[in-house]
Design a protein around this motif. Structure first.
Motif, mmCIF file in Angstrom:
data_model
loop_
_atom_site.group_PDB
_atom_site.id
_atom_site.type_symbol
_atom_site.label_atom_id
_atom_site.label_comp_id
_atom_site.label_asym_id
_atom_site.label_seq_id
_atom_site.Cartn_x
_atom_site.Cartn_y
_atom_site.Cartn_z
ATOM 1 N N ALA A 6 0.319 7.631 7.094
ATOM 2 C CA ALA A 6 0.528 6.402 7.856
ATOM 3 C C ALA A 6 -0.803 5.892 8.416
ATOM 4 C CB ALA A 6 1.522 6.653 8.988
ATOM 5 N N GLU A 7 -1.671 6.821 8.813
ATOM 6 C CA GLU A 7 -2.984 6.422 9.332
ATOM 7 C C GLU A 7 -3.837 5.781 8.239
ATOM 8 O OE1 GLU A 7 -6.884 8.371 11.616
ATOM 9 O OE2 GLU A 7 -5.191 9.635 11.018
ATOM 10 N N ASP A 8 -3.772 6.341 7.028
ATOM 11 C CA ASP A 8 -4.512 5.757 5.906
ATOM 12 C C ASP A 8 -4.064 4.319 5.648
ATOM 13 O OD1 ASP A 8 -5.934 8.094 5.469
ATOM 14 O OD2 ASP A 8 -4.555 8.838 3.931
ATOM 15 N N VAL A 9 -2.746 4.115 5.678
ATOM 16 C CA VAL A 9 -2.206 2.778 5.439
ATOM 17 C C VAL A 9 -2.695 1.814 6.507
ATOM 18 C CG1 VAL A 9 -0.099 1.379 5.351
ATOM 19 C CG2 VAL A 9 -0.162 3.618 4.222
ATOM 20 N N ILE A 29 0.829 -1.203 0.000
ATOM 21 C CA ILE A 29 0.000 0.000 0.000
ATOM 22 C C ILE A 29 0.865 1.254 0.000
ATOM 23 C CG2 ILE A 29 -1.694 1.315 1.324
ATOM 24 C CD1 ILE A 29 -2.738 -1.435 2.350
ATOM 25 N N ARG A 30 1.949 1.261 0.774
ATOM 26 C CA ARG A 30 2.838 2.423 0.805
ATOM 27 C C ARG A 30 3.435 2.696 -0.570
ATOM 28 N NH1 ARG A 30 5.731 0.247 6.218
ATOM 29 N NH2 ARG A 30 4.365 1.228 7.781
ATOM 30 N N ALA A 31 3.814 1.621 -1.270
ATOM 31 C CA ALA A 31 4.422 1.806 -2.593
ATOM 32 C C ALA A 31 3.385 2.219 -3.632
ATOM 33 C CB ALA A 31 5.108 0.505 -3.022
ATOM 34 N N ALA A 32 2.199 1.616 -3.564
ATOM 35 C CA ALA A 32 1.168 1.885 -4.570
ATOM 36 C C ALA A 32 0.468 3.213 -4.347
ATOM 37 C CB ALA A 32 0.139 0.752 -4.576
ATOM 38 N N ARG A 33 0.400 3.663 -3.086
ATOM 39 C CA ARG A 33 -0.309 4.909 -2.769
ATOM 40 C C ARG A 33 0.589 5.830 -1.945
ATOM 41 N NH1 ARG A 33 -5.770 5.210 -3.665
ATOM 42 N NH2 ARG A 33 -5.265 7.417 -3.325
ATOM 43 N N PRO A 34 1.574 6.452 -2.584
ATOM 44 C CA PRO A 34 2.475 7.347 -1.848
ATOM 45 C C PRO A 34 1.763 8.565 -1.260
ATOM 46 C CG PRO A 34 2.851 7.490 -4.226
ATOM 47 C CD PRO A 34 1.951 6.326 -4.005
ATOM 48 N N ASP A 35 0.534 8.825 -1.720
ATOM 49 C CA ASP A 35 -0.227 9.949 -1.191
ATOM 50 C C ASP A 35 -0.887 9.625 0.145
ATOM 51 O OD1 ASP A 35 -1.714 8.107 -2.829
ATOM 52 O OD2 ASP A 35 -3.461 9.401 -2.623
ATOM 53 N N PHE A 36 -0.902 8.355 0.564
ATOM 54 C CA PHE A 36 -1.544 7.964 1.806
ATOM 55 C C PHE A 36 -0.693 8.343 3.007
ATOM 56 C CE2 PHE A 36 -4.637 4.261 0.694
ATOM 57 C CZ PHE A 36 -5.413 5.156 -0.037
#
Length: 293
Positions: free
Chosen positions: A140-143, A131-138
């Protein structure tokens, strides 16, 4: 078989039932909208399951179609159930709940995955790294919230009426070290253990298969226990995905999946290969300078 009470599938079923009764009554969507003094798009969205209908909406629509009594009350009750909140509702800020809602009601899923381990089989560390790699806009809470959803979804694997899963994974899925060596090894071991479940079938589509029927992309075919709930295909993309429900398109995806699984390694060969990769991963054997060439 016990039906999983998903508001998403109830909304979809209600829409189909309302559409069937409208067509039987010979009434157009515009005619219903005019009688109810609302937009035609509202009626259309109710019938396609994209919008919830209130019990009053359902009573008013059925009155136009001449439906009363127990038949009316049954559909009104479905509308009440369709308006309930699914367990995933609190995660709406980082999650589109439509797929999760359908997944929660599905009896079986047949899927082809090109890039990543399916969410139902991901370890927590793998999910975080992906998720961190695919969604760099997220944030830490989103992840963390997305990972929490994936953990909750995985209960489908071992409940009293577990979902049947048949996943064909491109070899790239088990060859790319998402999260690094330790995380990926643990993920591969998780796949091997999951394959021991009687309701889980895994196959690997090897690179040597060359061009194949699934070249157009990742998809999942969801089947439901009730005949009144037709199959649906979810074709994933970067913005969320596309739901496909037309019968001719559904048949095409079933045809594609059958060809993909025929080209893949047999389940027992696939699991043995995954177990081997957990001990001797391909990324360890690749020349370190390859990416710089």
């Amino acid at each position: 078989m016990t039906e999983r009470r998903s508001p998403t599938i109830r909304r979809r079923r209600l829409g189909a039932e309302l559409r069937r009764r409208r067509e039987a009554a010979g009434v157009t969507i515009d005619g219903v909208a005019e009688r109810l003094e609302c937009s035609a798009s509202k009626i259309s969205r109710i019938e396609t399951g994209h919008t919830s209908a209130t019990p009053r909406d359902v009573r008013d629509m059925l009155a136009i179609y001449g439906i009363t009594g127990p038949e009316c009350e049954e559909l009104v009750q479905i509308s009440r159930e369709a308006r309930q909140k699914g367990w995933w509702h609190p995660y709406g800020a980082v999650l589109a709940g439509a797929y999760v809602g359908l997944e929660a009601a599905a009896h079986s899923i047949r899927a082809y995955e090109q890039q990543a381990v399916p969410g139902l089989l991901q370890t927590e560390d793998y999910a975080k790294a992906m998720i961190r790699a695919a969604r760099p806009d997220f944030t830490a809470e989103d992840v963390d919230r997305r990972v929490s959803v994936r953990r909750a979804r995985q209960s489908l694997l071992n409940e009293d009426d577990p979902i049947d899963l048949w996943f064909v994974l491109d070899e790239a899925v088990v060859s790319r070290p998402v999260g690094g060596d330790a995380v990926m090894r643990a993920q591969l071991e998780r796949l091997v253990k999951a394959a021991e479940f009687p309701n889980v079938t895994l196959q690997i589509l090897p690179f040597e298969a060359g061009a194949h029927a699934g070249m157009d992309g990742t998809f999942a075919i969801l089947e439901f226990p009730e005949p009144s709930d037709p199959e649906v295909v979810y074709a994933e993309n970067a913005t969320g995905g596309l739901f496909i429900e037309k019968s001719d398109e559904l048949r095409k995806y079933v045809f594609i999946f059958d060809h993909i699984r025929a080209a893949a390694l047999r389940p027992e060969e696939s699991v043995a290969y995954i177990a081997k990769l957990a001990k001797e991963p391909l990324w360890k054997a690749r020349p370190r300078g390859l990416m710089s060439t």
